[in-house]
Enzyme design. Structure first.
Site, mmCIF file in Angstrom:
data_model
loop_
_atom_site.group_PDB
_atom_site.id
_atom_site.type_symbol
_atom_site.label_atom_id
_atom_site.label_comp_id
_atom_site.label_asym_id
_atom_site.label_seq_id
_atom_site.Cartn_x
_atom_site.Cartn_y
_atom_site.Cartn_z
ATOM 1 N N SER A 261 -3.321 1.833 -0.637
ATOM 2 C CA SER A 261 -2.022 1.402 -0.109
ATOM 3 C C SER A 261 -1.898 1.773 1.363
ATOM 4 O O SER A 261 -2.731 2.493 1.902
ATOM 5 C CB SER A 261 -0.903 2.103 -0.880
ATOM 6 O OG SER A 261 -0.814 3.455 -0.461
ATOM 7 N N LYS A 262 -0.832 1.274 1.980
ATOM 8 C CA LYS A 262 -0.672 1.553 3.411
ATOM 9 C C LYS A 262 -0.430 3.049 3.649
ATOM 10 O O LYS A 262 -0.771 3.575 4.688
ATOM 11 C CB LYS A 262 0.424 0.690 4.035
ATOM 12 C CG LYS A 262 1.805 0.887 3.495
ATOM 13 C CD LYS A 262 2.775 -0.042 4.209
ATOM 14 C CE LYS A 262 4.156 0.088 3.581
ATOM 15 N NZ LYS A 262 5.001 -1.059 3.805
ATOM 16 N N ARG A 263 0.133 3.708 2.648
ATOM 17 C CA ARG A 263 0.341 5.158 2.785
ATOM 18 C C ARG A 263 -0.991 5.901 2.879
ATOM 19 O O ARG A 263 -1.122 6.886 3.588
ATOM 20 C CB ARG A 263 1.160 5.692 1.608
ATOM 21 C CG ARG A 263 2.656 5.512 1.804
ATOM 22 C CD ARG A 263 3.415 6.034 0.603
ATOM 23 N NE ARG A 263 3.000 5.352 -0.630
ATOM 24 C CZ ARG A 263 3.427 4.156 -1.010
ATOM 25 N NH1 ARG A 263 4.297 3.517 -0.272
ATOM 26 N NH2 ARG A 263 3.006 3.597 -2.120
ATOM 27 N N VAL A 266 -2.112 5.818 6.421
ATOM 28 C CA VAL A 266 -1.370 6.745 7.280
ATOM 29 C C VAL A 266 -1.873 8.170 7.049
ATOM 30 O O VAL A 266 -2.203 8.896 7.994
ATOM 31 C CB VAL A 266 0.153 6.650 7.001
ATOM 32 C CG1 VAL A 266 0.905 7.721 7.772
ATOM 33 C CG2 VAL A 266 0.673 5.265 7.359
#
Ligand code: GLU
Length: 509
Positions: A261-263, A266
């Site tokens: 996921s985009k998390r 990050v």
């Protein structure tokens, strides 16, 4: 023979995740391989989830990666429009067909009524499904009189149109990657085909469009596999032959646990989007492969290997080579773990494949940013070319050039205290002061003669090489970094080299 036609059908609900680009890539590779067409269709029937800028982002990302559609939204073609929000009338016509043949029906149940039913079932430990066992006691055109249905439609009562799934059928479906799949139709509910806003759901629009756009192979993410039985039933209800299907494995987090996921990007410090994206709702910016300095050819190589391998040792492929080598038969069923280090490795390999000229094109903007106008005026291209030949092997990203070569453009601003403590001894300044006049006399100022002169001085004084060469390196670069010391001196020039040594003696004595 029938033309091979595939499509990439993203919903513009945000930036394209690398999983989406991989889907596009696999479709593209097969289209090229089989001389077919690769079509871009925008599936934007869910108005609530539409995100401004997403369509433009999708196109820019595909173009950057070199996965350019032959046909579709923004590319023209004979089967348009290629944006579903511009095709409403088409879906209305086709859903009418299903209504007329009794394969679909109107349902007037309000969201509140259905919600109450769901809660009631939940309380009893059961799950509510709008299906053949329930539909005859709900509010729809199968239970209401035709006069009542007509009246409600005329009065504009909110309603949806549902697919009438026939229970008790054993469906045998083939997936090109997963093989035979068996599903009993009794496990399916009566899915909504038309929403109360008059727009089709994904299922209806997708099937109608794949048919009208003459798609022969549907290649998409595994998350759509649960919808496949319904899609097969829809084709059957229309009396159409379904295309072939292939569902691609998920892309997993670096630790292999769950979907990437985009998390994860990050927290792990790596991009999960092809291009930078600023979320219009939160203002948060996510970095992209392009902005991180990845080459498009490295990016597609990384993606190709997320779920596929050629079956031999070869790992570095150009897009053209991928077209040759790629085949669905070597796509895995199980999820593909994303490895950020491996991604960098691919980038390093592709970056190293560039000629000096090509590499220079990526490096010039880096220099320009660091040196401002000075880059063009004061630093001749030939100079940078020579610097590049000394450091190029160390580079993975264009930005690395500055890390490895900044001291070719500016004197060190300071000296690494740790290195100085270890390598700059009490007698170092004194020694270098003695060496300076020797160096002044070196002619020509070339790597070989510099080396010869300094080496014989060291030998004559019976010193260790490290004792002199490491401090020299500190004087020139501020640390123990840098390529061959003598090449570096030659390139910096006599004046600059001696200036830096004097400055170091002054500062560190
Ligand atoms: N619109 C769907 C998506 O966003 C397309 C799924 C499909 O390819 O059928 O992924």
């Amino acid at each position: 023979m029938q033309e091979f036609r595939v499509r990439f059908a993203p919903s513009p609900t945000g930036p394209l995740h690398i999983g989406g680009v991989r889907t596009a890539l696999y479709n593209y590779l097969l289209a090229r391989k089989y001389n077919g067409s690769f079509i871009l269709r925008i599936e934007d029937t869910d108005q609530k989830r539409f995100v401004p800028g997403a369509v433009e982002y999708i196109r820019e990302a595909l173009e950057w990666a070199g996965i350019v559609p032959d046909e579709g939204f923004g590319y023209g073609g004979t089967y348009g429009p290629y944006k579903q929000s511009e095709r409403s009338d088409i879906y209305k016509k086709y859903v009418r067909q299903l209504l007329d043949s009794g394969k679909a029906y109107y349902a007037f149940d309000t969201p509140e009524e259905l919600d109450a039913l769901r809660k009631q079932y939940e309380a009893e430990g059961k799950t509510f499904m709008y299906d053949s066992s329930e539909r005859m006691r709900l509010n729809n055109s199968l239970t209401l009189s035709s006069a009542e249905v007509r009246k409600r439609l005329e009065e504009g009562h909110p309603h949806v149109i549902r697919f009438k799934t026939e229970p008790g059928r054993e469906l045998h479906i083939n997936d090109l990657i997963r093989g035979a799949i068996k599903v009993n139709s009794s496990t399916l509910d009566d899915k909504v085909l038309m929403k109360s806003d008059g727009l089709p759901t994904y299922h209806l629009a997708n099937i109608v469009d794949d048919r009208l756009m003459r798609i022969t192979h549907v290649i998409r993410g595994e998350e759509w596999l649960p919808s496949l039985p319904l899609h097969i039933l829809l084709y059957e209800a229309f009396g159409w032959k379904p295309p072939e299907f292939a569902h691609l494995p998920l892309i997993l987090k670096p630790n292999g646990k769950g979907k990437l996921s985009k998390r994860d990007g990050v927290s792990g410090g790596f991009p999960v989007f092809p291009l930078q994206w600023q979320d219009p709702a939160t203002g948060q910016t996510y970095s992209g492969y392009r902005e991180e300095g990845y080459l498009p050819q490295a990016f597609v190589n990384i993606l190709a290997f997320l779920g596929w391998n050629p079956g031999d040792e070869k790992e570095i492929f150009t897009l053209k080579e991928l077209v040759q080598a790629f085949d669905l038969s070597r796509v895995n069923k199980s999820g593909a773990r994303f490895d950020p280090e491996k991604a960098k490795w691919f980038q390093h390999q592709h970056f190293q494949k560039l000629s000096d000229e090509e590499m220079l094109k990526y490096i010039e903007p880096v220099l320009l940013k660091k040196l401002g106008g000075r880059a063009e005026e004061k630093v001749p291209k030939d100079y940078t070319k020579k610097v590049l030949s000394l450091v190029r092997e160390r580079l993975t990203f264009p930005g690395d050039f500055w890390t490895w070569a900044s001291y070719f453009y500016q004197a060190p601003e300071g000296y690494n205290p740790k290195t100085v403590k270890k390598r700059w001894k009490d007698d170092t300044s004194h020694l270098l002061n003695e060496l300076l006049p020797e160096m002044e006399n070196i002619t020509p100022w070339e790597a070989a003669s510099i080396k010869k002169q300094i080496s014989s001085w060291i030998e004559a004084k019976a010193l260790g090489f490290g004792k002199v060469l490491q401090p020299l390196r500190i004087a020139l670069t501020g640390d123990l970094k840098g390529p061959d010391l003598f090449e570096m001196m030659a390139l910096l020039g006599k004046e600059e080299t001696l200036k830096r040594i004097r400055k170091a003696i002054e500062t560190l004595k």
